[in-house]
Design an enzyme around this catalytic site. Structure first.
Site, short mmCIF file in Angstrom:
data_model
loop_
_atom_site.label_atom_id
_atom_site.label_comp_id
_atom_site.label_asym_id
_atom_site.label_seq_id
_atom_site.Cartn_x
_atom_site.Cartn_y
_atom_site.Cartn_z
N CYS A 1 13.90 61.51 51.87
CA CYS A 1 14.31 61.74 51.70
C CYS A 1 14.35 62.34 49.79
O CYS A 1 13.08 61.71 49.38
CB CYS A 1 15.67 60.31 51.02
N ASP B 1 19.43 49.08 50.82
CA ASP B 1 18.28 49.83 50.12
C ASP B 1 18.35 48.51 48.60
O ASP B 1 19.30 47.44 48.67
CB ASP B 1 18.51 50.64 49.64
O1 LIG Z 1 16.62 59.14 45.66
C1 LIG Z 1 17.58 59.31 44.68
O2 LIG Z 1 17.30 59.96 42.97
C2 LIG Z 1 19.22 58.48 44.92
C3 LIG Z 1 20.21 58.83 43.53
C4 LIG Z 1 21.38 58.05 44.05
C5 LIG Z 1 21.75 58.24 45.17
C6 LIG Z 1 20.81 57.47 46.66
C7 LIG Z 1 19.08 58.14 46.40
N1 LIG Z 1 18.18 57.78 47.52
C8 LIG Z 1 17.95 56.72 48.17
O3 LIG Z 1 17.48 55.45 47.67
C9 LIG Z 1 16.31 55.01 49.16
C10 LIG Z 1 15.24 54.77 48.36
O4 LIG Z 1 14.50 55.56 47.50
P1 LIG Z 1 13.11 55.13 47.67
O5 LIG Z 1 12.36 55.08 48.32
O6 LIG Z 1 12.48 53.22 46.99
O7 LIG Z 1 12.66 55.20 46.03
C11 LIG Z 1 16.68 56.32 49.89
O8 LIG Z 1 17.91 56.07 51.16
C12 LIG Z 1 17.21 57.55 49.00
O9 LIG Z 1 17.63 58.16 50.14
#
Ligand SMILES: O=C(O)c1ccccc1N[C@@H]1O[C@H](COP(=O)(O)O)[C@@H](O)[C@H]1O
Length: 215
Positions: free
Chosen positions: A6, A130
């Site tokens: 992502c 998450d």
């Molecule tokens: O990544 C972002 O900036 C974000 C912003 C707003 C909503 C979701 C976002 N990302 C999502 O967060 C999770 C986990 O991220 P990480 O691997 O802990 O960095 C993932 O599902 C992204 O889609």
């Protein structure tokens, strides 16, 4: 297993990550995020991807019109709802975009958060868990307590997200059996700039540990 990477912002990296074997790519459509990408740039990237790769737009409390226009312009195949969207909004989205996969994200603050899931069972396709952060909606790099989730038996397929990296993925999958995993900050050099070496290592580790799990 589905593997979603992502926070893509660059076409070359998106194509390379699809070639490495990711099954889904995510685009952050949240203007406050350092990984925000304009719908026109999503379109530019998606036209270069193989059709087999899922293209997911990530939204936080966006309007129906914002989501519809981004899906159409970006040729998205799925929507990840990462804010406080209620089941009625999900139902309306489903009526308006019947071919599009709906993924509802839950930011797990306490075990009680998981009790909200039942209300979404009939109006989304996929769940995503998450980590909770008081000031950020996602991309925090914080992990969930995997031991606490051992008894999680959701009614729908689900993605595990939150602080996953090539170094901790094996331990996460020894504890849990999600249908998919989702990584953002754990495979990047800086927000929106992915580290292809880390993605390669992730996919190598996954190949090894999924063959250990299903010999
Ligand atoms: O990544 C972002 O900036 C974000 C912003 C707003 C909503 C979701 C976002 N990302 C999502 O967060 C999770 C986990 O991220 P990480 O691997 O802990 O960095 C993932 O599902 C992204 O889609």
């Amino acid at each position: 297993m589905r593997v979603k990477i992502c926070g893509l912002t660059q076409a070359q990296q998106a194509v390379a990550i699809a070639d490495l074997g990711a099954t889904a790519l995510g685009f952050i459509c949240v203007s406050s995020s350092p990984r925000y990408i304009e719908p026109q740039q999503i379109q530019h990237i998606c036209t270069q991807l193989p059709p087999s790769v899922d293209r997911i737009g990530v939204f936080v409390n966006a309007t129906l019109e914002q989501i519809k226009s981004t899906v159409t312009l970006g040729h998205l195949t799925g929507i990840q709802l990462h804010g406080n969207e209620d089941p009625l909004f999900c139902q309306i989205l489903r009526q308006n975009l019947p071919q599009i996969e709906l993924i509802k994200a839950f930011r797990v603050r306490t075990p009680e958060t998981l009790t909200q899931i039942a209300a979404y069972q009939t109006c989304v396709d996929t769940l995503l868990l998450d980590a909770y952060h008081p000031h950020q909606f996602g991309g925090t790099g914080h992990t969930l307590d995997w031991q606490d989730l051992k008894s999680f038996t959701p009614p729908l397929p689900w993605f595990l997200a939150g602080g996953l990296t090539p170094d901790n993925i094996e331990q996460a999958l020894q504890s849990l059996s999600p249908q998919g995993i989702d990584l953002s900050s754990g495979v990047e050099l800086q927000p929106g700039d992915k580290d292809l070496e880390k993605v390669r290592r992730l996919l190598q580790t996954l190949g090894r540990c999924t063959s250990n799990l299903n010999p």
